[in-house]
Structure formats: structure tokens, C-alpha cells
Motif scaffolding. Structure first.
Motif, short mmCIF file in Angstrom:
data_model
loop_
_atom_site.label_atom_id
_atom_site.label_comp_id
_atom_site.label_asym_id
_atom_site.label_seq_id
_atom_site.Cartn_x
_atom_site.Cartn_y
_atom_site.Cartn_z
N ARG A 242 0.84 -1.21 0.00
CA ARG A 242 0.00 0.00 0.00
C ARG A 242 0.85 1.23 0.00
O ARG A 242 1.78 1.34 0.79
CB ARG A 242 -0.85 -0.01 1.27
CG ARG A 242 -2.31 0.21 1.00
CD ARG A 242 -3.00 0.68 2.23
NE ARG A 242 -3.41 2.06 1.99
CZ ARG A 242 -4.45 2.62 2.58
NH1 ARG A 242 -5.13 1.98 3.45
NH2 ARG A 242 -4.76 3.86 2.28
N GLY A 243 0.54 2.13 -0.89
CA GLY A 243 1.21 3.42 -0.89
C GLY A 243 0.21 4.47 -0.45
O GLY A 243 -0.88 4.15 0.04
N GLU A 244 0.56 5.73 -0.67
CA GLU A 244 -0.35 6.80 -0.31
C GLU A 244 -1.47 6.91 -1.33
O GLU A 244 -2.61 7.17 -1.00
CB GLU A 244 0.44 8.10 -0.33
CG GLU A 244 0.34 8.92 0.92
CD GLU A 244 1.22 10.13 0.79
OE1 GLU A 244 0.72 11.17 0.31
OE2 GLU A 244 2.43 10.02 1.10
N LYS A 245 -1.13 6.69 -2.60
CA LYS A 245 -2.09 6.87 -3.69
C LYS A 245 -2.40 5.57 -4.45
O LYS A 245 -3.33 5.53 -5.24
CB LYS A 245 -1.53 7.89 -4.71
CG LYS A 245 -1.18 9.24 -4.13
CD LYS A 245 -2.42 10.10 -4.02
CE LYS A 245 -2.20 11.38 -3.27
NZ LYS A 245 -1.42 12.39 -3.94
N ILE A 247 -2.32 1.02 -4.63
CA ILE A 247 -2.40 -0.21 -3.85
C ILE A 247 -2.11 -1.41 -4.75
O ILE A 247 -2.46 -1.38 -5.93
CB ILE A 247 -3.80 -0.33 -3.18
CG1 ILE A 247 -3.82 -1.47 -2.17
CG2 ILE A 247 -4.91 -0.51 -4.21
CD1 ILE A 247 -5.04 -1.45 -1.25
N LEU A 265 -5.71 4.26 -5.65
CA LEU A 265 -6.71 4.13 -4.59
C LEU A 265 -7.95 4.98 -4.88
O LEU A 265 -9.07 4.56 -4.64
CB LEU A 265 -6.10 4.54 -3.24
CG LEU A 265 -5.24 3.48 -2.56
CD1 LEU A 265 -4.34 4.10 -1.52
CD2 LEU A 265 -6.11 2.40 -1.92
N ASP A 278 2.56 12.26 -8.50
CA ASP A 278 2.13 10.97 -7.94
C ASP A 278 2.89 9.78 -8.52
O ASP A 278 2.75 8.65 -8.04
CB ASP A 278 0.62 10.78 -8.16
CG ASP A 278 -0.21 11.75 -7.33
OD1 ASP A 278 0.34 12.28 -6.32
OD2 ASP A 278 -1.37 12.00 -7.68
N ASP A 281 5.02 7.82 -5.98
CA ASP A 281 4.32 6.85 -5.13
C ASP A 281 4.01 5.57 -5.91
O ASP A 281 4.16 4.46 -5.40
CB ASP A 281 3.02 7.47 -4.57
CG ASP A 281 2.39 6.60 -3.49
OD1 ASP A 281 3.09 6.32 -2.49
OD2 ASP A 281 1.23 6.18 -3.65
N ARG A 284 7.13 3.60 -6.14
CA ARG A 284 7.46 2.95 -4.87
C ARG A 284 6.63 1.68 -4.69
O ARG A 284 7.15 0.64 -4.29
CB ARG A 284 7.19 3.94 -3.73
CG ARG A 284 7.62 3.43 -2.40
CD ARG A 284 7.50 4.49 -1.30
NE ARG A 284 7.73 3.85 -0.02
CZ ARG A 284 6.77 3.21 0.67
NH1 ARG A 284 5.52 3.19 0.21
NH2 ARG A 284 7.06 2.62 1.81
N VAL A 285 5.33 1.76 -5.00
CA VAL A 285 4.46 0.59 -4.84
C VAL A 285 4.87 -0.51 -5.83
O VAL A 285 4.93 -1.69 -5.48
CB VAL A 285 2.97 0.99 -5.00
CG1 VAL A 285 2.07 -0.23 -5.07
CG2 VAL A 285 2.54 1.91 -3.86
#
Ligand SMILES: [Zn+2]
Ligand SMILES: [Zn+2]
Ligand SMILES: [Zn+2]
Length: 363
Positions: A242-245, A247, A265, A278, A281, A284-285
């Protein structure tokens, strides 16, 4: 990883219907006797950093077809995009048709291009820097946008990656491919139409509903006669990362043992709408998900596909019901005659257990 409290979890044999495309079903059969796939060693992938004879390695730029774009614009390139030497679709060249994905045949025109994802020959996605991956997704966006703007007949730009010989990568240097086509691929079309039908009936996006379910679903299944707890389904059991924005979730009806999907998300139909800030993020995910897959499988070879809303006349109508996503399909076995003949995918690992292993593996 069988849980002693759930006797049934060690052996599952059930047909799971894909909630988005119900015509697609998967046989989840975890008993050893049901294992119809070949578990032989898959050919290893090339992990060298630089290969003198590789046309995609630095210093061999003259050996590739004409360059389309490179990143960064100044200095040594990190990402380089070239035309495909063996295109499946030629620009304005009449072709008899081609086979792609679900054996769909189309006539016509389009473009087929190659993105050299990194200057290092055999680097895996999880080994790339997050900033590099964010730039790679930015390159995908840039090229998709350019292609849509260049020819209004193009309805779909498919970005995908085959990584490793087991995934059908013919060139060992890490790369992605871009195919711009005048029709919508059959599997995307099925997702678009089914999610639109779901929206018409329930007034919400089915992908959003599945994300909500992945995050919050909780159920206890009791034995009808004894009343004992048979199976407990935990919160977030399909969540892998899970990231901030964004999944990463394990689909309930996973076709492949280690299949994982990454979605924004918040509802978003078009990958081109992901804002530049974004992309970090997302990177990263994707990186952490790939690292999890690599740690669990041990050297993941996979295909990934970017599914986004088609740029056809229905684009606006489908914006509330479709939700872009990245499908990652690791290849750990070779499809058997049974699968090819029946069209039914066979998955020998319970998706809930696969998700748990991916989620809990040490990075
Ligand atoms: Zn190379
Ligand atoms: Zn949605
Ligand atoms: Zn999809």
C-alpha cells in the motif's frame, strides 16, 4: 503456509469467477494431485550488467532502429525509446492480421515501439531506483499521449513488459513495448463493457468496490452442522502493498499463482491522468511489489500489462466506471494442454495464502 486453525485452507478446489469479467474463470486447485502444471526449472534470466554485443546496451546505439525519445534529454541516457525492428503492426502498411493476447486478429495499422527501460542490461524492476521507475512511467505517459495525438484512428495504446525468457522476452536487455492500435484489445474491451454494466446497475465503479473489499472485508464462515468456525477471512487479506495513492492487491480469481494488480486508490479511469507528482508513489508501490514477488518466487519472470480506458468514442461515458490498473503476471509454470484446451486457468496456490506470503515476506 497452512493454518492449523483452518483445516480447509491446506486443500482448496474451487472455481472462482472473475468479478469483473464473469466469463473468465479460474480453477483454484491446491491439492498436489491436481497440479497439472510442469514444475520443471524455467530458463534463467540474463543478469549481466553490460553485454558488448547487445544492441540495447550503452555504446551500441548505432545498432538500434531510429530513436524516438530518450531520458534525460541531456547527457547519458537512462531510458531510450526506439522503433521495433520486427513490428507486429506496421505504420500504414496493410497486413493480413496479427495474433496478440487473446488470439484476436485485427487488420490494419498502428505502431510498435520498444522502450529500453534502463541502461543496465539485466537489471530487474525492484533493483531500479524509485526516481528511475517514476521517470519510466512518465515516459510511458509521454509516448501514449504523443501517439493518441498523432493519429485519431488509434483507440488504444498498450504498454507491456515481458521480463525473462519464461515470459517470452526475446531480447534479454530489460525493455517494455508499446503497441498503438486502431481497436481495443479484447480483454480490455471485456473489462470496460462489464464494468460499465456494473455501473449502470449499482452506480459505482466495480474496481473501487473491490479495493474497498480488499481493505475492509471481514467474514467468518461457520460449519453448518457443528457450528464451529470453518474459515475466518481477515481484514486486508488481499492487500500486498500500500502506498499513499496506489495499492497492490491479489485478485480473488487470480489466473496466475503470483498475479498481483496495482491500482490507484482514488477512482481514475485513464493512466494519462496520473499527475507527475504521484508517479513517485506509483514507482514505490511497483518497486516494493516486485521486490516481494522476487523474494517469494526467487527471481521473478513476468509479463505486465497496463490497462487504461480506451480513447474511443465511449471514453467519456466509461470514465466513471473504468479504473486503470497494472496487471503483473509472474510466469512460474508452463500452461498445460488442459488450460490451453479448456480456456480455464488453473491456479495451484490459494490466492489468500499467496497474498499473505507476499505481504509478510521480509524486504
Ligand atoms: Zn543490453
Ligand atoms: Zn474506480
Ligand atoms: Zn485488466
Amino acid at each position: 503456509m497452512p493454518d492449523p486453525n483452518t483445516p480447509e485452507s491446506s486443500e482448496v478446489r474451487e472455481i472462482r469467477i472473475n468479478p469483473i469479467v464473469p466469463s473468465e474463470s479460474v480453477l483454484v486447485a491446491t491439492a498436489r494431485s491436481m497440479r497439472p502444471k510442469k514444475a520443471e526449472e524455467l530458463a534463467p534470466r540474463d543478469t549481466r550488467k553490460h553485454v558488448e554485443t547487445c544492441p540495447f546496451c550503452r555504446g551500441n546505439e548505432h545498432k538500434t532502429p531510429p530513436v524516438i525519445l530518450h531520458w534525460p534529454p541531456e547527457g547519458d541516457w537512462q531510458i531510450r525509446m526506439v522503433e521495433n525492428l520486427y513490428p507486429v503492426l506496421g505504420d500504414d502498411r496493410e497486413q493480413a492480421g496479427f495474433n496478440f493476447g487473446l488470439q484476436q486478429t485485427i487488420d490494419g495499422y498502428g505502431r510498435h515501439e520498444v522502450i529500453i527501460d534502463h541502461h543496465e542490461h539485466g537489471i530487474a524492476i525492484h533493483e531500479m531506483a524509485e526516481s528511475h521507475l517514476a521517470a519510466l512511467f512518465g515516459v510511458y505517459q509521454t509516448r501514449m499521449r504523443q501517439l493518441f495525438e498523432s493519429d485519431e484512428r488509434l483507440k488504444y495504446v498498450l504498454v507491456f513488459k515481458n521480463f525473462g525468457p519464461a515470459a517470452g522476452a526475446s531480447i534479454p536487455h530489460t525493455h517494455s513495448q508499446v503497441i498503438a492500435m486502431p481497436v481495443v484489445p479484447e480483454n480490455v474491451d471485456a473489462e470496460v463493457k462489464n464494468s460499465a454494466a456494473h455501473y449502470a446497475k449499482h452506480h459505482h465503479c466495480i474496481f473501487c468496490a473491490l479495493i474497498d473489499e480488499a481493505l475492509t472485508f471481514e467474514a467468518t464462515i461457520y460449519d453448518r452442522t457443528s457450528g464451529a468456525v470453518r474459515r475466518k477471512i481477515n481484514v486486508g487479506q488481499y492487500v500486498v502493498e500500500r502506498g499513499e495513492k496506489f495499492i497492490a492487491i491479489k485478485p480473488f480469481a487470480s489466473r496466475y499463482e503470483w498475479e498481483v494488480h496495482i491500482l490507484p486508490l482514488a477512482h481514475q479511469a485513464d493512466f494519462l491522468d496520473v499527475r507527475g507528482e504521484d508517479l513517485a508513489d506509483l514507482a514505490r508501490v511497483v518497486k516494493r511489489t516486485m521486490a516481494r514477488l522476487d523474494a517469494v518466487i526467487g527471481g521473478a519472470q513476468y509479463n505486465f500489462f497496463l490497462h487504461s480506458v480506451p480513447h474511443d468514442s465511449q471514453q467519456r461515458a466509461h470514465a466513471p466506471s473504468y479504473h486503470w490498473h497494472l496487471e503483473i503476471c509472474p510466469r512460474t509454470s508452463i500452461p498445460t494442454g488442459f488450460e490451453l484446451g479448456s480456456g480455464l486457468f488453473v491456479n495451484t496456490i490459494n490466492p489468500e495464502q499467496a497474498a499473505e506470503r507476499l505481504r509478510t515476506v521480509e524486504l
